[in-house]
Design a protein around this motif. Structure first.
Motif, PDB file in Angstrom:
ATOM      1  N   MET A   1       0.841  -1.201   0.000  1.00 48.80           N
ATOM      2  CA  MET A   1       0.000   0.000   0.000  1.00 48.80           C
ATOM      3  C   MET A   1       0.877   1.252   0.000  1.00 48.80           C
ATOM      4  O   MET A   1       0.584   2.232  -0.672  1.00 48.80           O
ATOM      5  CB  MET A   1      -0.907   0.019   1.238  1.00 48.80           C
ATOM      6  CG  MET A   1      -2.030  -0.970   1.214  1.00 48.80           C
ATOM      7  SD  MET A   1      -3.098  -0.766  -0.209  1.00 48.80           S
ATOM      8  CE  MET A   1      -4.313   0.365   0.412  1.00 48.80           C
TER       9      MET A   1
ATOM     10  N   GLY B   1       1.148   3.684  -3.021  1.00 49.06           N
ATOM     11  CA  GLY B   1       0.726   5.052  -2.667  1.00 49.06           C
ATOM     12  C   GLY B   1       1.755   6.069  -3.141  1.00 49.06           C
ATOM     13  O   GLY B   1       1.400   7.106  -3.720  1.00 49.06           O
TER      14      GLY B   1
ATOM     15  N   LEU C   1       1.589   6.379  -6.810  1.00 47.82           N
ATOM     16  CA  LEU C   1       0.355   7.062  -7.224  1.00 47.82           C
ATOM     17  C   LEU C   1       0.448   8.575  -7.060  1.00 47.82           C
ATOM     18  O   LEU C   1      -0.174   9.323  -7.806  1.00 47.82           O
ATOM     19  CB  LEU C   1      -0.845   6.504  -6.454  1.00 47.82           C
ATOM     20  CG  LEU C   1      -1.366   5.162  -6.982  1.00 47.82           C
ATOM     21  CD1 LEU C   1      -2.355   4.536  -6.004  1.00 47.82           C
ATOM     22  CD2 LEU C   1      -2.028   5.332  -8.352  1.00 47.82           C
ATOM     23  N   ILE C   2       1.233   9.030  -6.072  1.00 49.84           N
ATOM     24  CA  ILE C   2       1.389  10.485  -5.915  1.00 49.84           C
ATOM     25  C   ILE C   2       1.906  11.077  -7.223  1.00 49.84           C
ATOM     26  O   ILE C   2       1.356  12.045  -7.747  1.00 49.84           O
ATOM     27  CB  ILE C   2       2.363  10.826  -4.762  1.00 49.84           C
ATOM     28  CG1 ILE C   2       1.725  10.447  -3.432  1.00 49.84           C
ATOM     29  CG2 ILE C   2       2.712  12.320  -4.771  1.00 49.84           C
ATOM     30  CD1 ILE C   2       2.608  10.742  -2.235  1.00 49.84           C
TER      31      ILE C   2
ATOM     32  N   ALA D   1      -3.782   2.065  -9.012  1.00 51.85           N
ATOM     33  CA  ALA D   1      -4.946   2.659  -8.344  1.00 51.85           C
ATOM     34  C   ALA D   1      -5.997   1.585  -8.081  1.00 51.85           C
ATOM     35  O   ALA D   1      -6.620   1.556  -7.016  1.00 51.85           O
ATOM     36  CB  ALA D   1      -5.536   3.788  -9.189  1.00 51.85           C
TER      37      ALA D   1
ATOM     38  N   HIS E   1      -4.507  -0.884  -5.337  1.00 56.59           N
ATOM     39  CA  HIS E   1      -4.405  -0.139  -4.085  1.00 56.59           C
ATOM     40  C   HIS E   1      -5.803   0.162  -3.518  1.00 56.59           C
ATOM     41  O   HIS E   1      -6.080  -0.092  -2.350  1.00 56.59           O
ATOM     42  CB  HIS E   1      -3.631   1.162  -4.340  1.00 56.59           C
ATOM     43  CG  HIS E   1      -3.527   2.085  -3.167  1.00 56.59           C
ATOM     44  ND1 HIS E   1      -2.361   2.260  -2.458  1.00 56.59           N
ATOM     45  CD2 HIS E   1      -4.441   2.893  -2.576  1.00 56.59           C
ATOM     46  CE1 HIS E   1      -2.574   3.129  -1.486  1.00 56.59           C
ATOM     47  NE2 HIS E   1      -3.828   3.532  -1.537  1.00 56.59           N
TER      48      HIS E   1
ATOM     49  N   GLY F   1      -7.505  -1.481  -0.239  1.00 51.96           N
ATOM     50  CA  GLY F   1      -7.972  -0.599   0.830  1.00 51.96           C
ATOM     51  C   GLY F   1      -9.442  -0.854   1.139  1.00 51.96           C
ATOM     52  O   GLY F   1      -9.848  -0.902   2.309  1.00 51.96           O
ATOM     53  N   LEU F   2     -10.246  -1.039   0.100  1.00 53.68           N
ATOM     54  CA  LEU F   2     -11.679  -1.278   0.286  1.00 53.68           C
ATOM     55  C   LEU F   2     -11.921  -2.633   0.959  1.00 53.68           C
ATOM     56  O   LEU F   2     -12.858  -2.795   1.734  1.00 53.68           O
ATOM     57  CB  LEU F   2     -12.375  -1.214  -1.080  1.00 53.68           C
ATOM     58  CG  LEU F   2     -13.830  -0.757  -1.089  1.00 53.68           C
ATOM     59  CD1 LEU F   2     -13.993   0.559  -0.358  1.00 53.68           C
ATOM     60  CD2 LEU F   2     -14.327  -0.621  -2.521  1.00 53.68           C
TER      61      LEU F   2
HETATM   62  C1  HEM Z   1      -2.366   9.754  -4.286  1.00 54.47           C
HETATM   63  C2  HEM Z   1      -1.602   8.853  -3.752  1.00 54.47           C
HETATM   64  C3  HEM Z   1      -2.021   7.896  -2.658  1.00 54.47           C
HETATM   65  C4  HEM Z   1      -1.317   7.659  -1.523  1.00 54.47           C
HETATM   66  C5  HEM Z   1       0.000   8.308  -1.095  1.00 54.47           C
HETATM   67  C6  HEM Z   1      -2.027   6.657  -0.761  1.00 54.47           C
HETATM   68  C7  HEM Z   1      -1.590   6.098   0.439  1.00 54.47           C
HETATM   69  C8  HEM Z   1      -2.295   5.233   1.227  1.00 54.47           C
HETATM   70  C9  HEM Z   1      -1.836   4.634   2.461  1.00 54.47           C
HETATM   71  C10 HEM Z   1      -0.449   4.844   3.093  1.00 54.47           C
HETATM   72  C11 HEM Z   1      -2.851   3.880   2.945  1.00 54.47           C
HETATM   73  C12 HEM Z   1      -2.879   3.097   4.270  1.00 54.47           C
HETATM   74  C13 HEM Z   1      -2.405   1.688   4.081  1.00 54.47           C
HETATM   75  C14 HEM Z   1      -2.347   0.957   5.423  1.00 54.47           C
HETATM   76  O1  HEM Z   1      -3.370   0.903   6.127  1.00 54.47           O
HETATM   77  O2  HEM Z   1      -1.278   0.434   5.745  1.00 54.47           O
HETATM   78  C15 HEM Z   1      -3.957   3.988   2.023  1.00 54.47           C
HETATM   79  C16 HEM Z   1      -5.169   3.391   2.192  1.00 54.47           C
HETATM   80  C17 HEM Z   1      -6.200   3.435   1.272  1.00 54.47           C
HETATM   81  N1  HEM Z   1      -6.173   4.007   0.013  1.00 54.47           N
HETATM   82 FE1  HEM Z   1      -4.668   5.116  -0.724  1.00 54.47          FE
HETATM   83  N2  HEM Z   1      -3.179   6.312  -1.432  1.00 54.47           N
HETATM   84  C18 HEM Z   1      -3.214   7.046  -2.608  1.00 54.47           C
HETATM   85  C19 HEM Z   1      -4.183   6.983  -3.598  1.00 54.47           C
HETATM   86  C20 HEM Z   1      -5.344   6.231  -3.517  1.00 54.47           C
HETATM   87  C21 HEM Z   1      -6.315   6.075  -4.597  1.00 54.47           C
HETATM   88  C22 HEM Z   1      -6.172   6.684  -6.016  1.00 54.47           C
HETATM   89  C23 HEM Z   1      -7.315   5.307  -4.103  1.00 54.47           C
HETATM   90  C24 HEM Z   1      -8.588   4.829  -4.774  1.00 54.47           C
HETATM   91  C25 HEM Z   1      -8.586   4.350  -6.018  1.00 54.47           C
HETATM   92  C26 HEM Z   1      -6.998   4.987  -2.720  1.00 54.47           C
HETATM   93  C27 HEM Z   1      -7.769   4.217  -1.863  1.00 54.47           C
HETATM   94  C28 HEM Z   1      -7.398   3.815  -0.588  1.00 54.47           C
HETATM   95  C29 HEM Z   1      -8.257   3.073   0.321  1.00 54.47           C
HETATM   96  C30 HEM Z   1      -9.702   2.624   0.044  1.00 54.47           C
HETATM   97  C31 HEM Z   1      -7.494   2.843   1.491  1.00 54.47           C
HETATM   98  C32 HEM Z   1      -7.939   2.095   2.770  1.00 54.47           C
HETATM   99  C33 HEM Z   1      -8.430   3.059   3.818  1.00 54.47           C
HETATM  100  C34 HEM Z   1      -8.650   2.364   5.150  1.00 54.47           C
HETATM  101  O3  HEM Z   1      -8.029   1.330   5.458  1.00 54.47           O
HETATM  102  O4  HEM Z   1      -9.459   2.911   5.937  1.00 54.47           O
HETATM  103  N3  HEM Z   1      -5.786   5.551  -2.394  1.00 54.47           N
HETATM  104  N4  HEM Z   1      -3.603   4.811   0.984  1.00 54.47           N
END
Ligand code: HEM
Length: 109
Positions: free
Chosen positions: A1, A5, A8-9, A54, A57, A61-62
């Motif tokens: 993740m 992530g 994706l930035i 995306a 990831h 996350g979902l």
């Molecule tokens: C822009 C850059 C992004 C960064 C830096 C980023 C970073 C992260 C990180 C560090 C986590 C937590 C992982 C963990 O629990 O260990 C996370 C969770 C998540 N991300 Fe991203 N993400 C990005 C973009 C996205 C995108 C584009 C989506 C959707 C398509 C997304 C959807 C999610 C979801 C659904 C979670 C889980 C949230 C949860 O556990 O409550 N993220 N993200």
């Protein structure tokens, strides 16, 4: 993740900047604009990476969110089935479009 992530930035912010801000933003986006970008392997790889990272990831996350909130086993099971089916469909369709896009198909305008 965390690795996806970080990637994706760059991918998403670069995409947002190019498509929405630079040089007239969304107003200049049309078939020819997309055709021009996808004639370059660089932007094909960019969009392919953005799609896969995306999607995986976001879906992973979902999956965590579903595990956290679904109370019944059946609800959890079916929500994840829908999630995984949508992942396969979107990855297949998106990848298929990027690899088979044909800039020479006739357009209505
Ligand atoms: C822009 C850059 C992004 C960064 C830096 C980023 C970073 C992260 C990180 C560090 C986590 C937590 C992982 C963990 O629990 O260990 C996370 C969770 C998540 N991300 Fe991203 N993400 C990005 C973009 C996205 C995108 C584009 C989506 C959707 C398509 C997304 C959807 C999610 C979801 C659904 C979670 C889980 C949230 C949860 O556990 O409550 N993220 N993200």
């Amino acid at each position: 993740m965390r690795v996806s992530g970080l990637a994706l930035i760059v991918l998403v912010l670069g995409h947002l900047f190019i498509m929405n801000i630079l040089d007239g933003g969304v107003h200049r986006i049309n078939f020819a604009f997309v055709a021009g970008r996808w004639s370059s392997p660089f932007w094909q790889v960019w969009d392919l990476l953005m799609l896969w990272l995306a999607e995986l990831h976001g879906a992973n996350g979902l999956r965590t969110v579903i595990n956290d909130y679904a109370r019944k086993d059946g609800t959890r099971f079916w929500l994840k089935i829908m999630l995984y089916v949508s992942v396969v469909l979107i990855l297949f369709l998106g990848t298929y479009v990027i690899f088979t896009f044909d800039a020479t198909i006739p357009t209505t305008h």
